[in-house]
Design a protein around this motif. Structure first.
Motif, PDB file in Angstrom:
ATOM      1  N   ILE A 149       0.865  -1.178   0.000  1.00 36.13           N
ATOM      2  CA  ILE A 149       0.000   0.000   0.000  1.00 36.13           C
ATOM      3  C   ILE A 149       0.899   1.225   0.000  1.00 36.13           C
ATOM      4  CG2 ILE A 149      -1.641   1.355   1.376  1.00 36.13           C
ATOM      5  CD1 ILE A 149      -2.618  -1.344   2.526  1.00 36.13           C
ATOM      6  N   ILE A 150       0.595   2.182  -0.861  1.00 35.44           N
ATOM      7  CA  ILE A 150       1.312   3.452  -0.831  1.00 35.44           C
ATOM      8  C   ILE A 150       0.366   4.499  -0.270  1.00 35.44           C
ATOM      9  CG2 ILE A 150       2.487   5.228  -2.172  1.00 35.44           C
ATOM     10  CD1 ILE A 150       3.244   3.100  -4.189  1.00 35.44           C
ATOM     11  N   ALA A 151       0.635   4.918   0.943  1.00 36.42           N
ATOM     12  CA  ALA A 151      -0.211   5.897   1.621  1.00 36.42           C
ATOM     13  C   ALA A 151       0.492   6.331   2.895  1.00 36.42           C
ATOM     14  CB  ALA A 151      -1.584   5.313   1.940  1.00 36.42           C
ATOM     15  N   ASN A 152      -0.055   7.358   3.536  1.00 39.51           N
ATOM     16  CA  ASN A 152       0.532   7.838   4.784  1.00 39.51           C
ATOM     17  C   ASN A 152      -0.571   8.375   5.691  1.00 39.51           C
ATOM     18  OD1 ASN A 152       2.515   8.427   6.656  1.00 39.51           O
ATOM     19  ND2 ASN A 152       3.748   9.678   5.273  1.00 39.51           N
ATOM     20  N   GLY A 153      -0.231   8.477   6.978  1.00 36.31           N
ATOM     21  CA  GLY A 153      -1.157   9.062   7.941  1.00 36.31           C
ATOM     22  C   GLY A 153      -2.416   8.243   8.152  1.00 36.31           C
ATOM     23  N   GLU A 154      -3.499   8.922   8.471  1.00 30.72           N
ATOM     24  CA  GLU A 154      -4.774   8.272   8.773  1.00 30.72           C
ATOM     25  C   GLU A 154      -5.261   7.411   7.612  1.00 30.72           C
ATOM     26  OE1 GLU A 154      -7.931   7.164  11.153  1.00 30.72           O
ATOM     27  OE2 GLU A 154      -6.193   8.378  11.720  1.00 30.72           O
ATOM     28  N   THR A 174       5.127   4.392   3.123  1.00 32.38           N
ATOM     29  CA  THR A 174       4.680   5.768   3.366  1.00 32.38           C
ATOM     30  C   THR A 174       5.345   6.765   2.420  1.00 32.38           C
ATOM     31  OG1 THR A 174       6.344   6.028   5.106  1.00 32.38           O
ATOM     32  CG2 THR A 174       4.135   5.298   5.782  1.00 32.38           C
ATOM     33  N   ASN A 175       6.365   6.306   1.661  1.00 34.11           N
ATOM     34  CA  ASN A 175       7.051   7.144   0.666  1.00 34.11           C
ATOM     35  C   ASN A 175       7.577   8.429   1.298  1.00 34.11           C
ATOM     36  OD1 ASN A 175       8.040   7.660  -1.904  1.00 34.11           O
ATOM     37  ND2 ASN A 175       6.189   8.710  -2.575  1.00 34.11           N
ATOM     38  N   GLY A 176       8.242   8.273   2.405  1.00 36.89           N
ATOM     39  CA  GLY A 176       8.735   9.392   3.198  1.00 36.89           C
ATOM     40  C   GLY A 176       8.407   9.138   4.656  1.00 36.89           C
ATOM     41  N   LYS A 177       8.793  10.048   5.507  1.00 39.90           N
ATOM     42  CA  LYS A 177       8.602   9.878   6.944  1.00 39.90           C
ATOM     43  C   LYS A 177       7.150   9.568   7.285  1.00 39.90           C
ATOM     44  CE  LYS A 177       9.472  12.121  11.415  1.00 39.90           C
ATOM     45  NZ  LYS A 177      10.083  10.891  11.959  1.00 39.90           N
ATOM     46  N   SER A 178       6.967   8.560   8.105  1.00 38.05           N
ATOM     47  CA  SER A 178       5.628   8.131   8.482  1.00 38.05           C
ATOM     48  C   SER A 178       4.902   9.201   9.296  1.00 38.05           C
ATOM     49  CB  SER A 178       5.692   6.844   9.306  1.00 38.05           C
ATOM     50  OG  SER A 178       4.416   6.512   9.828  1.00 38.05           O
ATOM     51  N   ALA A 179       3.619   9.384   8.967  1.00 39.46           N
ATOM     52  CA  ALA A 179       2.765  10.293   9.728  1.00 39.46           C
ATOM     53  C   ALA A 179       1.762   9.523  10.586  1.00 39.46           C
ATOM     54  CB  ALA A 179       2.034  11.236   8.770  1.00 39.46           C
ATOM     55  N   LEU A 180       1.994   8.218  10.723  1.00 38.22           N
ATOM     56  CA  LEU A 180       1.149   7.405  11.591  1.00 38.22           C
ATOM     57  C   LEU A 180       1.393   7.759  13.053  1.00 38.22           C
ATOM     58  CD1 LEU A 180       1.866   4.008   9.841  1.00 38.22           C
ATOM     59  CD2 LEU A 180      -0.383   5.097   9.886  1.00 38.22           C
ATOM     60  N   THR A 181       0.369   7.595  13.869  1.00 35.29           N
ATOM     61  CA  THR A 181       0.561   7.772  15.299  1.00 35.29           C
ATOM     62  C   THR A 181       1.301   6.550  15.847  1.00 35.29           C
ATOM     63  OG1 THR A 181      -1.497   6.671  15.923  1.00 35.29           O
ATOM     64  CG2 THR A 181      -1.622   9.046  15.418  1.00 35.29           C
ATOM     65  N   LEU A 182       1.818   6.691  17.051  1.00 37.78           N
ATOM     66  CA  LEU A 182       2.507   5.560  17.687  1.00 37.78           C
ATOM     67  C   LEU A 182       1.558   4.373  17.859  1.00 37.78           C
ATOM     68  CD1 LEU A 182       4.642   7.403  20.404  1.00 37.78           C
ATOM     69  CD2 LEU A 182       5.458   6.332  18.293  1.00 37.78           C
ATOM     70  N   GLU A 190       1.691  -5.264  14.957  1.00 42.41           N
ATOM     71  CA  GLU A 190       1.106  -6.443  15.590  1.00 42.41           C
ATOM     72  C   GLU A 190       0.333  -7.299  14.585  1.00 42.41           C
ATOM     73  OE1 GLU A 190      -1.223  -4.886  18.763  1.00 42.41           O
ATOM     74  OE2 GLU A 190       0.504  -4.527  20.075  1.00 42.41           O
ATOM     75  N   LYS A 191      -0.173  -6.651  13.543  1.00 42.60           N
ATOM     76  CA  LYS A 191      -0.895  -7.368  12.491  1.00 42.60           C
ATOM     77  C   LYS A 191       0.051  -7.922  11.422  1.00 42.60           C
ATOM     78  CE  LYS A 191      -5.091  -6.676  14.010  1.00 42.60           C
ATOM     79  NZ  LYS A 191      -5.977  -7.806  14.411  1.00 42.60           N
ATOM     80  N   GLY A 192       1.357  -7.736  11.618  1.00 43.79           N
ATOM     81  CA  GLY A 192       2.334  -8.268  10.678  1.00 43.79           C
ATOM     82  C   GLY A 192       2.537  -7.428   9.444  1.00 43.79           C
ATOM     83  N   ILE A 193       2.128  -6.158   9.496  1.00 40.64           N
ATOM     84  CA  ILE A 193       2.262  -5.249   8.357  1.00 40.64           C
ATOM     85  C   ILE A 193       3.551  -4.449   8.519  1.00 40.64           C
ATOM     86  CG2 ILE A 193       1.234  -3.316   7.098  1.00 40.64           C
ATOM     87  CD1 ILE A 193      -1.508  -4.333   8.103  1.00 40.64           C
ATOM     88  N   SER A 194       4.512  -4.686   7.640  1.00 43.02           N
ATOM     89  CA  SER A 194       5.782  -3.967   7.684  1.00 43.02           C
ATOM     90  C   SER A 194       5.587  -2.547   7.169  1.00 43.02           C
ATOM     91  CB  SER A 194       6.828  -4.679   6.823  1.00 43.02           C
ATOM     92  OG  SER A 194       7.004  -6.009   7.240  1.00 43.02           O
ATOM     93  N   ILE A 195       6.335  -1.612   7.738  1.00 44.24           N
ATOM     94  CA  ILE A 195       6.242  -0.212   7.330  1.00 44.24           C
ATOM     95  C   ILE A 195       7.582   0.238   6.755  1.00 44.24           C
ATOM     96  CG2 ILE A 195       5.792   2.160   8.084  1.00 44.24           C
ATOM     97  CD1 ILE A 195       4.075   0.943  10.345  1.00 44.24           C
ATOM     98  N   PHE A 196       7.561   0.756   5.522  1.00 47.18           N
ATOM     99  CA  PHE A 196       8.760   1.249   4.845  1.00 47.18           C
ATOM    100  C   PHE A 196       8.621   2.765   4.668  1.00 47.18           C
ATOM    101  CE2 PHE A 196       8.342  -3.156   3.741  1.00 47.18           C
ATOM    102  CZ  PHE A 196       9.639  -3.641   3.686  1.00 47.18           C
ATOM    103  N   GLU A 197       9.553   3.519   5.241  1.00 48.60           N
ATOM    104  CA  GLU A 197       9.487   4.978   5.167  1.00 48.60           C
ATOM    105  C   GLU A 197      10.389   5.567   4.079  1.00 48.60           C
ATOM    106  OE1 GLU A 197       9.153   7.211   8.922  1.00 48.60           O
ATOM    107  OE2 GLU A 197       9.518   5.296   9.935  1.00 48.60           O
ATOM    108  N   GLU A 198      11.233   4.746   3.503  1.00 50.51           N
ATOM    109  CA  GLU A 198      12.127   5.237   2.455  1.00 50.51           C
ATOM    110  C   GLU A 198      11.320   5.711   1.243  1.00 50.51           C
ATOM    111  OE1 GLU A 198      15.763   6.192   0.753  1.00 50.51           O
ATOM    112  OE2 GLU A 198      15.362   5.482   2.796  1.00 50.51           O
TER     113      GLU A 198
END
Length: 301
Positions: A149-154, A174-182, A190-198
């Motif tokens: 998925i390519i998206a960021n934030g909410e 997130t195609n850049g720094k993540s805007a997700l909350t902690l 916890e759901k096994g979804i890896s997050i790539f910020e590069e």
């Protein structure tokens, strides 16, 4: 084209416009459909979730629909671009790019939207083929595959929740720094979804079918499908030019009867809703045609 005056002019001759033109043509209305031939799904190989047409090529569906509509002598087609429109005493005047002028009592915008694709090498070539917008349209075909998925934030969090219904082999870019909350970050992990910020550099693909996401640090992630929701704009600027309300999502605002805030102007299909699918475009077009016919009857009775 000899005839210049119509009951209804429809701007856009794809699924919604064709559906509306059939509804109106069968109601004995003189209809002109103006279309420039650039539907947003022209690159998509198969359409899904439209009963009786599941798996068919979008271009085949629209071509078959046009052949059926053309049987109604009450409907005419004009291949071209409407560039100006103004209110006149008994309706509207529409001017085309080639200089022709047509008039009608009512206008229906079924003009769709234009996706503004990011400048990621390979994105445009994969769009609609392996880079997807809607899981209801295409999720079944890539179920349980390696998916990004390519998206960021909410939006990224909600999109991840949605797509996890079709596959658990999921990663978020997130195609850049993540805007997700902690909290969101923790839930996704916890759901096994890896997050790539590069930041993303390009897609490796063959004929639009993706194999790898390549990041700017040259790291690669193997995927078979990507979900993305790039920004979009109205394919036609005329609704805004005429004063039609545009909502915060950039869509033509309509009421439950497909009416805009401008009397005599209606809208249907992708230009009015975030639920972009052939089935919904056809449905709203057919309904808009019936509403317009009823309004004409009420005015004349």
């Amino acid at each position: 084209m000899k005839q210049k005056d119509f009951d209804v002019i429809i701007i856009g001759g794809s699924y919604s416009g064709l559906s509306a033109s059939m509804s109106l043509g069968r109601s004995l209305r003189q209809v002109l459909v103006i279309d420039s031939g650039l539907p947003c799904n022209r690159q998509t190989p198969h359409s899904h979730n439209f009963i009786t047409q599941d798996g068919e090529k979008p271009v085949v569906i629209s071509a078959k629909a046009k052949l059926q509509v053309e049987l109604y002598k009450t409907v005419q087609f004009y291949n071209g671009l409407a560039i100006r429109m103004q209110k006149i005493e008994n309706g509207f005047e529409v001017s085309t790019e080639s200089g022709e002028v047509f008039t009608s009592r009512k206008i229906l915008f079924a003009s769709g939207v234009k996706d503004l694709l990011p400048e990621i090498k390979g994105f445009a070539e994969c769009w609609g083929i392996s880079v997807l917008h809607c899981p209801y349209c295409h999720g079944y075909e890539v179920k349980n595959e390696k998916t990004a998925i390519i998206a960021n934030g909410e939006m990224a969090f909600e999109y991840s929740k949605l797509i996890s219904n079709w596959t658990k082999d999921l990663r978020l870019c997130t195609n850049g720094k993540s805007a997700l909350t902690l909290e969101q970050t923790q839930i996704l992990k916890e759901k096994g979804i890896s997050i790539f910020e590069e930041e993303i550099d390009s897609f490796e693909h063959k004929d639009g079918y993706i194999s790898n996401i390549v990041f700017k640090n040259q790291e690669k992630v193997e995927v078979k499908a990507i979900y993305a929701r790039p920004p979009f704009e109205q394919h036609c600027s005329l609704p805004a030019d005429l004063g039609c309300d545009i909502n915060e999502q950039g869509l033509v605002k309509v009421d439950a009867m497909q009416k805009t805030n401008i009397p005599g102007i209606y809208a249907s299909g992708d230009c009015t809703t975030q639920m972009r699918s052939v089935a919904i475009a056809v449905s709203t077009g057919s309904f808009a045609g019936a509403v317009i016919n009823k309004d004409l009857i009420d005015e004349d009775f």
